[in-house]
Design an enzyme around this catalytic site. Structure first.
Site, PDB file in Angstrom:
ATOM      1  N   CYS A 123       0.867  -1.181   0.000  1.00 13.61           N
ATOM      2  CA  CYS A 123       0.000   0.000   0.000  1.00 13.61           C
ATOM      3  C   CYS A 123       0.905   1.231   0.000  1.00 13.61           C
ATOM      4  O   CYS A 123       1.824   1.328   0.803  1.00 13.61           O
ATOM      5  CB  CYS A 123      -0.896  -0.001   1.239  1.00 13.61           C
ATOM      6  SG  CYS A 123      -1.823   1.533   1.400  1.00 13.61           S
ATOM      7  N   SER A 259      -9.903  -1.728 -10.642  1.00 17.89           N
ATOM      8  CA  SER A 259     -10.613  -0.486 -10.998  1.00 17.89           C
ATOM      9  C   SER A 259     -11.735  -0.710 -12.002  1.00 17.89           C
ATOM     10  O   SER A 259     -12.808  -0.104 -11.876  1.00 17.89           O
ATOM     11  CB  SER A 259      -9.633   0.532 -11.579  1.00 17.89           C
ATOM     12  OG  SER A 259      -8.672   0.873 -10.624  1.00 17.89           O
TER      13      SER A 259
HETATM   14  C1  DHB Z   1      -5.130   1.181   0.003  1.00 16.70           C
HETATM   15  C2  DHB Z   1      -4.360   0.073   0.083  1.00 16.70           C
HETATM   16  C3  DHB Z   1      -3.594  -0.325  -0.999  1.00 16.70           C
HETATM   17  O1  DHB Z   1      -2.819  -1.413  -0.989  1.00 16.70           O
HETATM   18  C4  DHB Z   1      -3.641   0.395  -2.153  1.00 16.70           C
HETATM   19  O2  DHB Z   1      -2.920   0.037  -3.196  1.00 16.70           O
HETATM   20  C5  DHB Z   1      -4.430   1.495  -2.227  1.00 16.70           C
HETATM   21  C6  DHB Z   1      -5.169   1.881  -1.148  1.00 16.70           C
HETATM   22  C7  DHB Z   1      -5.877   1.724   1.144  1.00 16.70           C
HETATM   23  O3  DHB Z   1      -6.676   1.083   1.824  1.00 16.70           O
HETATM   24  O4  DHB Z   1      -5.660   2.884   1.420  1.00 16.70           O
END
Ligand code: DHB
Length: 296
Positions: A123, A259
């Site tokens: 993330c 997406s």
């Molecule tokens: C979030 C987590 C992710 O791994 C990502 O790629 C985008 C967003 C999140 O929960 O913020």
């Protein structure tokens, strides 16, 4: 025609729901399974309940989305029943999990029963989590190893593209015993409102997904296929059957779609019919096209 065995899991097709979208409730996961996905991956689940970053947490930008949700989740303690409901969809359910260290990851993975785990070490905007861990090969190896020692189902590691060399992180996951790597997570990005001059996202910056990132993801899959002995699962901007074919030719054994599901819940059925028609016209099998781009 599209069925395969991926890290020991039997899939009716190589198209899976990516982590982060429609993945927090068993009902939505089951709905995606009923819409033709070969497997579904949950929203990332952590140790404690988390409400996430303040809004806006998602912006529609050209060719994709920018998001910084902040890993909102109910915690692993409140999640098993969602997985159990998702299982009613009849396809493998993969638990995406995140933590700040190997102990967090093993504590969560020991308590959750899923068909496989996907370790979110990627993330792009969570302090102490995600890409802060996933850019360090030593941590990636240690976390992978810890989860592998804890569970007896396949362990996949989802990689961040926000690194100089994704192969070195993929190799670290492989050394840790990963059964597959998943490439790629979102690419760090930002959008600014020019009327006010403020960053739009509550978190100021976030992760870019969707069409815009597809060529980056294809190159990552291509490089990982050459460097690793374990399967690569492709994700990033897949919107139609041609994209899915392209990832498999780059060296992905299967793909995840995120997406594009937001605009079209029927995308899994559409992509599998498109792939089947293309393969039969070419008289190719999935096996034939796997890694095809490496022959030159
Ligand atoms: C979030 C987590 C992710 O791994 C990502 O790629 C985008 C967003 C999140 O929960 O913020």
């Amino acid at each position: 025609m599209l069925s395969l065995t991926l890290t020991g899991l039997k899939l009716k097709n190589p198209l899976m729901l990516a982590a982060g979208i429609m993945g927090t409730t068993g009902g939505s996961l089951k709905r995606i399974a009923d819409s033709g996905a070969g497997a579904v991956v949950t929203k990332s689940i952590g140790l404690e309940p988390k409400s996430g970053h303040s809004n806006p947490s998602m912006v529609d930008v050209d060719c994709g989305y920018l998001n910084a949700m902040g890993l909102p989740n109910p915690s692993y303690k409140n999640f098993q029943h969602e997985i159990d409901t998702a299982k009613e969809g009849g396809v493998p359910v993969i638990a995406s999990i995140f933590g700040g260290c190997s102990l967090d990851f093993s504590q969560i993975s020991i308590a959750i029963h899923a068909d496989a785990f996907e370790l979110n070490v990627s993330c792009p905007h969570a302090q102490g989590y995600g890409a802060e861990i996933g850019t360090d090969p030593i941590l990636v190896e240690e976390i992978t190893h810890a989860v592998k020692n804890t569970v007896d189902v396949p362990v996949w590691v989802k990689l961040t593209p926000n690194v100089t060399n994704i192969k070195s992180i993929g190799l670290a996951a492989q050394r840790g015993g990963a059964d597959a790597v998943v490439a790629i997570n979102t690419i760090r990005g930002m959008a600014i409102d020019i009327e006010s001059g403020y960053p739009i996202l509550g978190n100021k910056f976030g992760g870019l997904s969707g069409r815009a990132i597809k060529p980056v993801a294809v190159k990552s899959v291509y490089d990982l296929y050459e460097a690793l002995d374990i399967p690569v699962i492709g994700v990033g901007g897949i919107s139609d059957w041609k994209d899915a074919i392209e990832f498999i030719m780059a060296g992905a054994q299967a793909v995840e779609i995120g997406s594009a599901v937001g605009n079209n819940i029927n995308i899994f059925n559409e992509i599998s019919s498109g792939m089947e028609a293309f393969l039969s016209e070419k008289e190719w099998t999935l096996e034939d096209i796997y890694g095809m781009a490496h022959q030159v």
